[in-house]
Design a protein around this motif. Structure first.
Motif, PDB file in Angstrom:
ATOM      1  N   UNK A  72     -46.316  46.017  23.037  1.00  0.00           N
ATOM      2  CA  UNK A  72     -46.111  44.847  22.180  1.00  0.00           C
ATOM      3  C   UNK A  72     -45.457  45.281  20.871  1.00  0.00           C
ATOM      4  N   UNK A  73     -44.665  44.392  20.277  1.00  0.00           N
ATOM      5  CA  UNK A  73     -44.037  44.645  18.978  1.00  0.00           C
ATOM      6  C   UNK A  73     -44.684  43.731  17.943  1.00  0.00           C
ATOM      7  N   UNK A  74     -44.888  44.246  16.729  1.00  0.00           N
ATOM      8  CA  UNK A  74     -45.618  43.453  15.735  1.00  0.00           C
ATOM      9  C   UNK A  74     -45.349  43.969  14.327  1.00  0.00           C
ATOM     10  N   UNK A  75     -45.724  43.148  13.344  1.00  0.00           N
ATOM     11  CA  UNK A  75     -45.750  43.539  11.933  1.00  0.00           C
ATOM     12  C   UNK A  75     -47.076  43.094  11.339  1.00  0.00           C
ATOM     13  N   UNK A  76     -47.667  43.945  10.525  1.00  0.00           N
ATOM     14  CA  UNK A  76     -48.871  43.587   9.768  1.00  0.00           C
ATOM     15  C   UNK A  76     -48.693  44.109   8.349  1.00  0.00           C
ATOM     16  N   UNK A  77     -49.042  43.297   7.376  1.00  0.00           N
ATOM     17  CA  UNK A  77     -48.891  43.754   5.998  1.00  0.00           C
ATOM     18  C   UNK A  77     -50.063  43.308   5.138  1.00  0.00           C
ATOM     19  N   UNK A  78     -50.315  44.099   4.105  1.00  0.00           N
ATOM     20  CA  UNK A  78     -51.267  43.754   3.047  1.00  0.00           C
ATOM     21  C   UNK A  78     -50.478  43.661   1.752  1.00  0.00           C
ATOM     22  N   UNK A  79     -50.624  42.575   1.017  1.00  0.00           N
ATOM     23  CA  UNK A  79     -49.917  42.395  -0.245  1.00  0.00           C
ATOM     24  C   UNK A  79     -50.561  43.246  -1.340  1.00  0.00           C
ATOM     25  N   UNK A  80     -49.854  43.486  -2.445  1.00  0.00           N
ATOM     26  CA  UNK A  80     -50.445  44.240  -3.561  1.00  0.00           C
ATOM     27  C   UNK A  80     -51.736  43.590  -4.046  1.00  0.00           C
ATOM     28  N   UNK A  81     -52.644  44.447  -4.498  1.00  0.00           N
ATOM     29  CA  UNK A  81     -53.939  43.940  -4.953  1.00  0.00           C
ATOM     30  C   UNK A  81     -54.577  44.955  -5.889  1.00  0.00           C
ATOM     31  N   UNK A  82     -55.206  44.469  -6.940  1.00  0.00           N
ATOM     32  CA  UNK A  82     -55.931  45.317  -7.887  1.00  0.00           C
ATOM     33  C   UNK A  82     -55.058  46.446  -8.429  1.00  0.00           C
ATOM     34  N   UNK A  83     -53.802  46.133  -8.716  1.00  0.00           N
ATOM     35  CA  UNK A  83     -52.907  47.116  -9.306  1.00  0.00           C
ATOM     36  C   UNK A  83     -52.311  48.102  -8.323  1.00  0.00           C
ATOM     37  N   UNK A  84     -52.624  47.970  -7.033  1.00  0.00           N
ATOM     38  CA  UNK A  84     -52.081  48.872  -6.020  1.00  0.00           C
ATOM     39  C   UNK A  84     -50.980  48.168  -5.233  1.00  0.00           C
ATOM     40  N   UNK A  85     -49.994  48.948  -4.809  1.00  0.00           N
ATOM     41  CA  UNK A  85     -48.958  48.392  -3.951  1.00  0.00           C
ATOM     42  C   UNK A  85     -49.561  47.948  -2.622  1.00  0.00           C
ATOM     43  N   UNK A  86     -48.874  47.042  -1.959  1.00  0.00           N
ATOM     44  CA  UNK A  86     -49.287  46.651  -0.626  1.00  0.00           C
ATOM     45  C   UNK A  86     -48.806  47.666   0.398  1.00  0.00           C
ATOM     46  N   UNK A  87     -48.942  47.302   1.662  1.00  0.00           N
ATOM     47  CA  UNK A  87     -48.517  48.204   2.735  1.00  0.00           C
ATOM     48  C   UNK A  87     -48.017  47.367   3.899  1.00  0.00           C
ATOM     49  N   UNK A  88     -46.880  47.764   4.461  1.00  0.00           N
ATOM     50  CA  UNK A  88     -46.325  47.065   5.610  1.00  0.00           C
ATOM     51  C   UNK A  88     -46.253  48.027   6.788  1.00  0.00           C
ATOM     52  N   UNK A  89     -46.623  47.531   7.958  1.00  0.00           N
ATOM     53  CA  UNK A  89     -46.566  48.297   9.204  1.00  0.00           C
ATOM     54  C   UNK A  89     -45.813  47.468  10.233  1.00  0.00           C
TER      55      UNK A  89
END
Length: 218
Positions: A72-89
């Protein structure tokens, strides 16, 4: 992506035989809340918002998906929070996993020094660092609805065999003694099935049953 949130995931492509595994991962990491008895239907290309309490779950979700549904192909991300950058996978089977820090728009972010280094790299390496091969691949994957393969009912008596009735061929049997639910799951896997909901006794029958979805059916 039309609307950004604190965390979200989208399935870009999924073969029918992996629908059950993908739905299970989406539920386990808080992207779906429709319960285990919901229909095995996956809406490919739809962004699913994560539970508001979840944070930094995208990477764990990505690795769980690569293990349980590697096609399967997918994307999951977390937006920036508490002064930290987010992360995209982003994962595409032929390309592997792309992972990078990201901003609120889920786009990879780089320091100035990193951008200067990228400018000096070959075009192919620079494109990979910028996620372009993954974006090009997923842009060609149309949104659609994918249904999982039909489910069958597996019957098991504690300490006995597991029987998966088949109306068109001979019944599939995992010989006993099978004394625990863990052994029952392993026996179903050897028959080519993944267990659905927990074993339960239907009315008027002494045989516990579980819905078994074919693990390898196309």
């Amino acid at each position: 992506m039309t609307e950004l949130t604190h965390a979200a995931a989208a399935i870009h492509d999924c073969p029918p035989h992996s629908v059950g595994a993908v739905l299970a991962a989406l539920r386990a990491y808080g992207y779906l809340y429709d319960g285990e008895d919901a229909a095995d239907v996956l809406h490919v290309g739809t962004w699913l918002e994560a539970d508001p309490e979840s944070h930094r779950m995208g990477r764990d979700f990505a690795h769980a998906m690569m293990e349980s549904a590697p096609d399967a192909a997918f994307t999951a991300y977390d937006a920036p929070r508490d002064g930290e950058l987010g992360e995209v996978n982003t994962y595409v089977p032929d390309l592997g996993l792309f992972n990078a820090p990201c901003g609120a728009d889920a786009e990879p972010m780089f320091r100035r020094s990193e951008l200067l280094k990228l400018a000096a790299q070959p075009a192919a390496d620079r494109d990979r660092a910028l996620r372009l091969p993954w974006l090009n691949a997923t842009s060609r994957m149309p949104g659609r609805t994918v249904a999982g393969p039909p489910r069958l009912v597996a019957r098991w008596t504690l300490g006995g065999p597991i029987v998966v009735p088949d109306d068109t061929h001979a019944d599939l049997v995992a010989p006993g003694p099978i004394a625990t639910e863990e052994r029952a799951r392993e026996a179903l896997a050897r028959l080519g099935f993944a267990q659905g909901p927990d074993w339960r006794a239907p009315g008027g029958s002494c045989w516990p049953t579980s819905t078994a979805a074919p693990a390898t059916a196309a």
